[in-house]
Design a protein around this motif. Structure first.
Motif, PDB file in Angstrom:
ATOM      1  N   ASP A   1      -4.789  -1.273   3.394  1.00 58.37           N
ATOM      2  CA  ASP A   1      -4.263   0.032   3.798  1.00 58.37           C
ATOM      3  C   ASP A   1      -3.294   0.552   2.741  1.00 58.37           C
ATOM      4  OD1 ASP A   1      -5.691  -0.125   6.101  1.00 58.37           O
ATOM      5  OD2 ASP A   1      -4.055  -0.969   7.289  1.00 58.37           O
TER       6      ASP A   1
ATOM      7  N   PRO B   1      -0.287   1.839   2.954  1.00 53.28           N
ATOM      8  CA  PRO B   1       1.094   1.317   2.965  1.00 53.28           C
ATOM      9  C   PRO B   1       1.183  -0.090   2.383  1.00 53.28           C
ATOM     10  CG  PRO B   1       0.534   2.310   5.081  1.00 53.28           C
ATOM     11  CD  PRO B   1      -0.733   2.226   4.297  1.00 53.28           C
ATOM     12  N   GLN B   2       0.175  -0.925   2.708  1.00 52.78           N
ATOM     13  CA  GLN B   2       0.155  -2.281   2.140  1.00 52.78           C
ATOM     14  C   GLN B   2       0.116  -2.205   0.618  1.00 52.78           C
ATOM     15  OE1 GLN B   2      -3.378  -3.735   4.247  1.00 52.78           O
ATOM     16  NE2 GLN B   2      -2.259  -5.651   4.486  1.00 52.78           N
ATOM     17  N   ASN B   3      -0.786  -1.355   0.160  1.00 52.90           N
ATOM     18  CA  ASN B   3      -0.972  -1.203  -1.276  1.00 52.90           C
ATOM     19  C   ASN B   3       0.332  -0.795  -1.950  1.00 52.90           C
ATOM     20  OD1 ASN B   3      -3.018  -1.658  -3.027  1.00 52.90           O
ATOM     21  ND2 ASN B   3      -3.712   0.457  -3.108  1.00 52.90           N
TER      22      ASN B   3
ATOM     23  N   LEU C   1       3.392  -1.224  -0.978  1.00 55.97           N
ATOM     24  CA  LEU C   1       4.392  -2.289  -0.978  1.00 55.97           C
ATOM     25  C   LEU C   1       4.119  -3.284  -2.110  1.00 55.97           C
ATOM     26  CD1 LEU C   1       4.489  -2.899   2.884  1.00 55.97           C
ATOM     27  CD2 LEU C   1       6.434  -2.152   1.497  1.00 55.97           C
TER      28      LEU C   1
ATOM     29  N   GLU D   1      -5.814  -4.691 -10.570  1.00 57.94           N
ATOM     30  CA  GLU D   1      -5.425  -4.489  -9.174  1.00 57.94           C
ATOM     31  C   GLU D   1      -6.592  -4.794  -8.229  1.00 57.94           C
ATOM     32  OE1 GLU D   1      -3.975  -0.572  -8.302  1.00 57.94           O
ATOM     33  OE2 GLU D   1      -3.962  -0.899  -6.141  1.00 57.94           O
TER      34      GLU D   1
ATOM     35  N   GLN E   1      -7.084  -7.929  -5.685  1.00 63.66           N
ATOM     36  CA  GLN E   1      -7.235  -7.736  -4.238  1.00 63.66           C
ATOM     37  C   GLN E   1      -8.461  -8.473  -3.707  1.00 63.66           C
ATOM     38  OE1 GLN E   1      -7.226  -3.448  -4.172  1.00 63.66           O
ATOM     39  NE2 GLN E   1      -5.023  -3.331  -3.746  1.00 63.66           N
TER      40      GLN E   1
ATOM     41  N   LEU F   1       8.017  -9.374   1.673  1.00 65.28           N
ATOM     42  CA  LEU F   1       6.785  -8.586   1.528  1.00 65.28           C
ATOM     43  C   LEU F   1       5.760  -9.033   2.572  1.00 65.28           C
ATOM     44  CD1 LEU F   1       5.075  -6.512  -0.097  1.00 65.28           C
ATOM     45  CD2 LEU F   1       4.342  -8.410  -1.549  1.00 65.28           C
TER      46      LEU F   1
ATOM     47  N   LEU G   1       3.978  -6.681   5.297  1.00 68.12           N
ATOM     48  CA  LEU G   1       2.523  -6.549   5.381  1.00 68.12           C
ATOM     49  C   LEU G   1       2.029  -6.910   6.784  1.00 68.12           C
ATOM     50  CD1 LEU G   1       1.501  -8.080   1.914  1.00 68.12           C
ATOM     51  CD2 LEU G   1       1.562  -5.662   2.554  1.00 68.12           C
TER      52      LEU G   1
ATOM     53  N   VAL H   1       2.257  -4.041   9.127  1.00 67.90           N
ATOM     54  CA  VAL H   1       1.236  -3.000   8.941  1.00 67.90           C
ATOM     55  C   VAL H   1      -0.057  -3.370   9.649  1.00 67.90           C
ATOM     56  CG1 VAL H   1      -0.173  -1.772   7.247  1.00 67.90           C
ATOM     57  CG2 VAL H   1       2.224  -2.279   6.743  1.00 67.90           C
ATOM     58  N   GLU H   2      -0.511  -4.612   9.488  1.00 67.86           N
ATOM     59  CA  GLU H   2      -1.854  -4.933   9.968  1.00 67.86           C
ATOM     60  C   GLU H   2      -1.894  -6.087  10.967  1.00 67.86           C
ATOM     61  OE1 GLU H   2      -6.269  -5.512   7.968  1.00 67.86           O
ATOM     62  OE2 GLU H   2      -4.618  -4.824   6.718  1.00 67.86           O
TER      63      GLU H   2
ATOM     64  N   ARG I   1      -1.505 -10.114  -9.881  1.00 72.52           N
ATOM     65  CA  ARG I   1      -1.268  -8.922 -10.699  1.00 72.52           C
ATOM     66  C   ARG I   1      -0.036  -9.089 -11.588  1.00 72.52           C
ATOM     67  NH1 ARG I   1      -1.102  -3.858  -6.889  1.00 72.52           N
ATOM     68  NH2 ARG I   1      -0.849  -2.790  -8.895  1.00 72.52           N
TER      69      ARG I   1
END
Lengths: 416, 538
Positions: free
Chosen positions: A189, A191-193, A195, B436, B440, B507, B511, B514-515, B531
């Motif tokens: 998402d 926002p995750q990105n 952060l 990036e 991921q 962090l 995170l 968020v999810e 990264r």
């Protein structure tokens, strides 16, 4: 006081919080204006006599049937019922347009001529004109030079040139590439990105600060591009980066959007059609007509679109139309025309000496010597090479050509 | 070493010998491993050299024996040969390869000269063999495409030509002359220049010339006459044309030709130079009777040796040669000569030099020239990440960062061997995005694997935590895990007072908000470490 991007990103935690809440990251403020450049490239070698360099007064040149000499102001071109878009373009935009004839491209081989036309040299280490312009702008751009299609020579400026062709860059920007891999992954998402981005940026900044010399240059290069990437991720929707368009006009409009938003300085688009008409030169006219229709629509769009640095885009964008070479004056046995080392080009837009024809070919379609200041034939003048046109383009872009191609005279006549 | 120090300091005898500060042992070994193998060292190797820095030379030998070393050399020499375009040049269906993906055939074609280089390295032969070998090498695809007579075996084996062409290694390869074509009035000159550029590091097209108007007009109407009579033309063509004259057995072009006809060597065309430049085949003033003699002349040319050394030096130092580097190159050239023209001793001399191992430079001018920070190539990035995470970024079965299919190598600063021929050592926007997205994808793969319920195999990276752990419930496990991530991924341990463990734990919490997924949260944390600049720079 305006913040630079670097200053803006220094407080990464605050930034992350802002980004997570959907706050848009403003792009860098550019104090001095840069002209933007949109290059159209007709791959294959266009016939200069089809539009830009008419020769009706000699038997040594085979002109298209049912055509005549068109005239708008000081401009002369080939007109005909099958090319109304050409006449319309010059009638509407002729005061901003400069035709350049008799450009020696030093080669009749596709690859080598293309390289000469785009870089002014035959050496692979030289960057092309749009890349140099993009790399040396006064402002910094997240996507300095976007190649939608067509030639690109990065030279030593690989970081400047961005190839959009194939859509890979766009898939990287919007993250959709993650789902297309053989072992796909979900896109984090936004926002995750943000952060994670902020954390990575802090590490990169610390890494750069601990380096010196060339090592620091490289580390700061990464830092700058991380910032560009973060900005682009935040502005991808605004810039319409999800769809760069398929047709030439679509792509040109999209390029102008990148200019308007200050995301890019240069773009390259290969115009539709195959111009290498060895077997049938009649394909040239409809293809060139189509290009002028696109140009007309593009200029309309630029005239109605607010600019990045000027009131309207038309006052800050230069459109450059090129091919790799011209075609022989006479038809070959098969109804086509072969490669010819003298090219014509069209420049239109900001800073261009409009309503002017620069350079000349003689009755055999061979370039004559000209005075580079006036663009008129002169027995004491010089032969016009593609490198002279290129240095003029660099000058239009505010660069000092001597820094890039030392000793090459600038074709000042195209500069208004 | 003293000579090098003097050269690096502008030959000032009063300058301190130690103008460079060597990298710490861990960082030095990491640079060596990424350069020679394309992967990070293991933690065991890093710990060993930290305990005993004198092991560096032993690791040099070990890594030079690693099979991945030849792959790195192929990457380095492709920057000179530029054959990895991915092109097949002809419809592969003509060779009965329509069922094979085009990219696979293109990869084999582009690799032909580079695989002969591998043969040279594996058999400890002098580099001159690249132009004197009486054979080529081929995998099954290449053999079928170019109709080669290939020895049985897996992978790349020795192969020969069936059409009786003179055998001179790279100079006889169909791949080379398809990559560097010539037709019409060009009369093999493009190919002659390719020889000069690839093997002598001398690009005729980089030479400045001035032509007057009369010469240009004559070029338009009678090019061969203009070339023969204009001094500025002759400044290049006096040597270029005889070189081109050697190649007429490969010179024919007809749109209607079948593949077999198009790639065939034609002895009957060897004298066709008489119809073009009229210049007898020769090598810089020395007549050459055949392609084989041309190869021998090249192999014995001091410029060939210099070019070989320069290619190695530029490839591993990430610098473009200038006159200031002459002394450094001369040292390596001495090694090349003393070792019978073998490349591996040159690589060994290079990676054990003070300049290579420099981490800091006290001289400002030298600091601007010396790359104390190296940037991974797209292929190195792919192999480093795959080695660390077991994640391979493939699309339709082909690696994104080592093939031109998606244009990814160029976006990441590499070359496509046709339009982009010079790598960028300043990280580009494309590289930032590539790192990036690759991070991921790889991090997600790691998190899904390592946190899977009921997993029985070893964890890839997340060996200290479970999906049930949180920073609040298992602070020590989080601390250990994050420290391990940095140690494994960057090759360097975090300092005791480092703030990264706390920052990444925070962090992780963010995170999770968020999810609400430990897998997603750990994927985010691992991607943040993947990264890190220390993955791109070495």
């Amino acid at each position: 006081m305006a913040l630079t991007r670097r200053q803006l990103f220094t407080g990464s935690a605050a930034l992350a919080a802002g980004a997570a809440m959907g706050v848009r990251i403003p792009r860098a403020l550019a104090a001095a204006p840069d002209r933007k450049f949109l290059f159209f490239f007709a791959g294959g070698g266009w016939d200069t006599t089809t539009v830009l360099d008419p020769h009706f007064d000699t038997d040594a040149v085979d002109m298209d049937p049912d055509t005549s000499l068109g005239a708008v102001g000081n401009l002369r071109f080939t007109a005909g019922l099958d090319r109304p878009g050409v006449s319309r373009f010059f009638n509407r935009w002729g005061r901003r347009a400069c035709i350049v004839n008799g450009i020696d491209v030093h080669s009749v081989g596709h690859d080598s001529a293309m390289q000469f036309v785009m870089t002014g040299t035959s050496a692979s280490s030289f960057a092309d004109w749009p890349t140099l312009l993009a790399a040396n702008g006064r402002a910094s751009y997240p996507l300095p030079h976007v190649v939608f299609s067509g030639p690109s020579y990065a030279g030593t400026h690989g970081a400047t040139l961005v190839r959009a062709g194939g859509g890979t860059l766009l898939e990287l920007i919007d993250g959709s590439i993650l789902g297309r891999a053989d072992r796909p992954a979900p896109l984090p998402d936004a926002p995750q990105n943000s952060l994670v981005d902020a954390y990575v940026h802090g590490r990169a900044a610390a890494f750069a600060a601990a380096r010196t010399g060339q090592g620091r240059d490289r580390a700061e290069g990464l830092l700058a591009n991380l910032e560009r990437a973060m900005e682009l991720e935040g502005r991808a929707f605004e810039a319409g980066l999800s769809d760069l368009g398929r047709g030439v006009l679509d792509q040109a409009t999209q390029a102008s959007e990148l200019f308007r938003l200050g995301l890019s300085r240069c773009a390259m688009i290969q115009v539709d059609g195959g111009y290498d008409t060895h077997d049938d030169v009649t394909r040239q006219a409809p293809q060139q007509e189509e290009m002028f229709v696109v140009l007309d629509a593009l200029m309309d769009h630029l005239a109605r679109t607010p600019g990045d640095n000027a009131s309207w885009l038309i006052d800050e964008v230069v459109v450059v139309c090129l091919s790799e070479f011209g075609r022989t004056p006479k038809l070959n046995g098969g109804g086509g025309k072969d490669h010819w080392p003298y090219l014509s080009a069209l420049l239109v837009g900001s800073g261009v000496a409009g309503n002017r024809v620069v350079g000349k070919t003689d009755d055999a379609l061979v370039a004559e010597s000209i005075d580079f200041r006036t663009g008129l034939p002169s027995s004491s003048g010089s032969r016009l090479g593609c490198e002279n046109l290129g240095t003029a383009i660099l000058s239009l872009g505010g660069l000092d050509p001597a820094e890039h191609l030392p000793g090459i005279e600038v074709l000042e006549a195209v500069i208004g | 070493m003293l000579l090098l120090a003097l050269a690096l300091t502008g030959c000032d005898p009063a300058a301190p010998e130690a103008v460079t500060t060597a990298l710490p042992p861990r960082a030095a070994l990491l640079r060596l491993s990424v350069d020679l193998r394309g992967v990070h060292p293991t933690e065991e190797e890093l710990a060993a050299i930290e305990a005993n820095p004198d092991l560096y030379d032993a690791y040099v030998d070990r890594y030079l024996d690693d099979p991945r070393y030849t792959a790195r050399m192929r990457e380095v020499f492709n920057l000179r040969y530029l054959t990895r375009t991915g092109d097949t040049y002809f419809d592969r269906a003509e060779a009965g390869l329509d069922a094979v993906p085009e990219g696979a055939v293109g990869d084999s074609i582009g690799d032909e000269p580079l695989r002969l280089l591998t043969y040279i390295l594996e058999n400890d032969l002098p580099y001159g063999y690249i132009v004197t070998a009486d054979h080529t090498v081929a995998d099954p695809l290449l053999a079928q495409m170019w109709d080669l007579d290939r020895e049985p075996g897996d992978g790349w084996t020795v192969a020969g030509w069936r059409d009786g062409r003179p055998a001179a290694g790279l100079l006889s390869m169909t791949t080379i002359w398809q990559r560097y074509p010539s037709m019409g009035g060009n009369a093999n000159r493009h190919r002659a220049n390719a020889i000069s550029r690839m093997l002598l590091c001398d690009d005729y097209l980089s030479r400045p010339i001035v032509l007057d108007r009369a010469a240009v007009d004559l070029l338009t109407v009678d090019p061969e006459n203009a070339i023969a009579t204009t001094p500025s033309c002759q400044s290049c063509h006096s040597t270029l044309d005889p070189l081109a004259g050697t190649l007429f057995g490969f010179f024919h072009y007809d749109d209607a030709e079948s593949l077999d006809d198009a790639i065939a060597y034609r002895p009957e065309n060897e004298e066709a130079w008489r119809d073009y430049s009229g210049k007898e085949p020769g090598y810089f003033g020395r007549p050459t009777a055949s392609l084989v003699e041309l190869g021998e002349n090249i192999a014995n040319d001091p410029r060939f040796a210099e070019c070989a050394v320069r290619t190695v030096w530029e490839g591993f130092s990430q610098r473009t040669y200038t006159d200031d580097d002459w002394a450094e190159l001369t040292t390596l050239r001495d090694t090349y000569d003393a070792e019978g023209g073998r490349l591996t001793p040159v690589v060994r001399a290079l990676v054990t030099s003070a300049a290579y191992r420099a981490g800091e430079v006290s001289d400002a001018d030298l600091d601007d020239r010396l790359a104390t920070v190296r940037v991974v190539s797209p292929a190195q990035l792919a192999s480093v990440v795959e080695d660390l995470t077991t994640y391979r970024w493939d699309f339709d079965g082909r690696q994104a960062l080592t093939t031109n299919d998606l244009g990814m190598p160029v976006l990441a600063g590499g070359v496509d061997s046709r339009y982009v021929t010079v790598p960028s050592y300043t990280p580009s926007l494309g590289l930032a995005f590539v790192q990036e997205r690759l991070a991921q994808a790889a991090a997600r793969h790691v998190a899904e694997h390592d946190l899977a319920e009921g997993r029985t195999d070893d964890a890839i990276l997340l060996k200290y935590v479970t999906a049930a752990d949180t920073p609040a419930s298992a602070p020590d496990a989080f601390e250990a895990q994050i420290r391990y991530l940095y140690l494994r991924i960057t090759g360097a341990p975090l300092a005791a007072e480092a703030t990264e463990p706390a920052a990444l734990a925070t962090l992780w919490d963010e995170l999770m908000k968020v999810e609400a997924s430990p897998t997603a949260a750990w994927a985010g944390v691992v991607s943040a470490v993947l990264r890190d600049p220390a993955v791109l720079f070495y």
